[in-house]
Design an enzyme around this catalytic site. Sequence first.
Site, PDB file in Angstrom:
ATOM      1  N   ARG A  76      29.562  55.927  47.924  1.00  0.00           N
ATOM      2  CA  ARG A  76      29.612  54.611  47.287  1.00  0.00           C
ATOM      3  C   ARG A  76      30.958  55.681  46.391  1.00  0.00           C
ATOM      4  O   ARG A  76      31.178  56.744  45.766  1.00  0.00           O
ATOM      5  CB  ARG A  76      29.341  53.698  46.924  1.00  0.00           C
ATOM      6  CG  ARG A  76      27.957  53.644  47.572  1.00  0.00           C
ATOM      7  CD  ARG A  76      27.096  52.133  47.160  1.00  0.00           C
ATOM      8  NE  ARG A  76      25.953  51.517  47.130  1.00  0.00           N
ATOM      9  CZ  ARG A  76      24.371  52.103  47.707  1.00  0.00           C
ATOM     10  NH1 ARG A  76      24.439  53.328  46.711  1.00  0.00           N
ATOM     11  NH2 ARG A  76      23.737  51.761  48.388  1.00  0.00           N
TER      12      ARG A  76
ATOM     13  N   LYS B  47      23.030  51.552  43.258  1.00  0.00           N
ATOM     14  CA  LYS B  47      22.730  49.784  43.170  1.00  0.00           C
ATOM     15  C   LYS B  47      21.325  50.333  42.346  1.00  0.00           C
ATOM     16  O   LYS B  47      20.661  51.120  42.515  1.00  0.00           O
ATOM     17  CB  LYS B  47      22.626  49.872  44.725  1.00  0.00           C
ATOM     18  CG  LYS B  47      24.110  48.616  44.732  1.00  0.00           C
ATOM     19  CD  LYS B  47      24.194  48.383  45.909  1.00  0.00           C
ATOM     20  CE  LYS B  47      25.968  47.679  46.272  1.00  0.00           C
ATOM     21  NZ  LYS B  47      25.380  47.125  47.583  1.00  0.00           N
TER      22      LYS B  47
ATOM     23  N   HIS C  51      34.654  52.511  52.058  1.00  0.00           N
ATOM     24  CA  HIS C  51      33.357  52.335  52.552  1.00  0.00           C
ATOM     25  C   HIS C  51      33.360  52.231  53.749  1.00  0.00           C
ATOM     26  O   HIS C  51      32.029  52.328  54.811  1.00  0.00           O
ATOM     27  CB  HIS C  51      33.167  50.719  52.284  1.00  0.00           C
ATOM     28  CG  HIS C  51      31.706  50.684  51.341  1.00  0.00           C
ATOM     29  ND1 HIS C  51      30.998  51.174  50.221  1.00  0.00           N
ATOM     30  CD2 HIS C  51      30.504  49.782  52.070  1.00  0.00           C
ATOM     31  CE1 HIS C  51      29.968  51.052  50.507  1.00  0.00           C
ATOM     32  NE2 HIS C  51      29.426  50.173  51.136  1.00  0.00           N
TER      33      HIS C  51
ATOM     34  N   ARG D 135      31.282  55.896  54.672  1.00  0.00           N
ATOM     35  CA  ARG D 135      30.130  55.393  54.172  1.00  0.00           C
ATOM     36  C   ARG D 135      30.028  55.245  55.947  1.00  0.00           C
ATOM     37  O   ARG D 135      29.185  55.367  56.293  1.00  0.00           O
ATOM     38  CB  ARG D 135      29.537  54.535  53.276  1.00  0.00           C
ATOM     39  CG  ARG D 135      28.231  54.666  53.026  1.00  0.00           C
ATOM     40  CD  ARG D 135      28.413  54.013  51.631  1.00  0.00           C
ATOM     41  NE  ARG D 135      27.664  53.426  51.553  1.00  0.00           N
ATOM     42  CZ  ARG D 135      26.304  53.882  50.828  1.00  0.00           C
ATOM     43  NH1 ARG D 135      26.144  54.777  50.934  1.00  0.00           N
ATOM     44  NH2 ARG D 135      24.586  53.108  51.108  1.00  0.00           N
TER      45      ARG D 135
ATOM     46  N   HIS E   7      19.938  52.396  50.462  1.00  0.00           N
ATOM     47  CA  HIS E   7      19.237  51.125  50.619  1.00  0.00           C
ATOM     48  C   HIS E   7      18.423  51.712  50.240  1.00  0.00           C
ATOM     49  O   HIS E   7      17.240  51.950  50.140  1.00  0.00           O
ATOM     50  CB  HIS E   7      20.077  51.008  51.889  1.00  0.00           C
ATOM     51  CG  HIS E   7      20.796  51.099  52.330  1.00  0.00           C
ATOM     52  ND1 HIS E   7      21.407  51.214  54.232  1.00  0.00           N
ATOM     53  CD2 HIS E   7      22.429  50.781  51.864  1.00  0.00           C
ATOM     54  CE1 HIS E   7      22.531  51.371  54.424  1.00  0.00           C
ATOM     55  NE2 HIS E   7      23.213  50.584  52.666  1.00  0.00           N
TER      56      HIS E   7
ATOM     57  N   TYR F  89      23.849  48.858  60.973  1.00  0.00           N
ATOM     58  CA  TYR F  89      23.869  49.988  61.935  1.00  0.00           C
ATOM     59  C   TYR F  89      23.355  49.722  63.885  1.00  0.00           C
ATOM     60  O   TYR F  89      24.385  50.016  64.063  1.00  0.00           O
ATOM     61  CB  TYR F  89      23.689  50.883  61.159  1.00  0.00           C
ATOM     62  CG  TYR F  89      24.793  51.934  59.685  1.00  0.00           C
ATOM     63  CD1 TYR F  89      25.802  51.600  59.694  1.00  0.00           C
ATOM     64  CD2 TYR F  89      24.580  51.392  58.870  1.00  0.00           C
ATOM     65  CE1 TYR F  89      26.585  51.862  58.986  1.00  0.00           C
ATOM     66  CE2 TYR F  89      24.650  51.584  57.531  1.00  0.00           C
ATOM     67  CZ  TYR F  89      26.284  52.018  57.347  1.00  0.00           C
ATOM     68  OH  TYR F  89      26.916  52.064  56.324  1.00  0.00           O
TER      69      TYR F  89
END
Length: 274
Positions: free
Chosen positions: A133, A163, A224, A227, A251, A261
């Site tokens: 990110r 995150k 992104h 990514r 994640h 995805y």
Amino acid sequence: MNNKIMLTTIDIKNLNLILGDTYTNVIKQYYKKNNNITYENIIRFLRENKKIKSNSTIALYKAALKKLIKYQIKDLNKRAMIDTAFSEIKVNKNDKTITKEKIVSKDTINKMISLSNEKNGLIIKTLYVTGLRVSELINIKKEDCKKTIEDNIVYMSISVIGKGNKERKIKLDTELYNKIIKTFNSKIYLFENKNKKRFTRQAVYRIVNTAGIKAIGTRQVHPHTLRHSFATELLINENKSLKAVSKYLGHSTTAITSDFYIHDELSIKDLIKF
């Protein structure tokens, strides 16, 4: 008499430390038009912006103002009353499925790199080969990078904070790392601008957008996108483990990675029988 609240430099600095740059920028926008935090002011601010902003931006505004309420209002009854303002402004959830329109090919990425100057090209390449990110990339310090050996291969293991303030390791080719060190000649952060300051999110977005325009004539290429392209390459084209890719991307669950995805679609050949 003007009763408008002005955020002082100290106020902004404190908010930055507690809430971060993104939320603080939203709060600064709110206080440009409002004297204080009230149900009516929040409703008006969100409704005005909903006319001109995307759903994801409004969702961000709501989250930032909720943080502001929690930070500034200690009276729980008053806080609860003001909180009801957010239920008045509905935000449709965006479809987060990553389709082929939201990724770019290796050829396109290589073209973006070749059409950029050396420093910008290195930023684009690093984003793609790591799946980082933007916030993770710009906060990497040189001290976070350690030479590591695995299966007789030497590479750089880099600690990043993602995150939820979760730390994870990403792997970078030593040749690319050495080129970054030599080209940027940074003091503290892996990537620093000519003033020896870390890059801002906005600066990285501009770098990627500009390269995208040059390569394929669109502004839809953003960090992104790189990514997403990295993850798609691993999961779909190289059939790597969902769990391994999910962990590497940072994640919180494999379900998020899967929803993003992995989405089989029926092709025209499946539907039309000759």
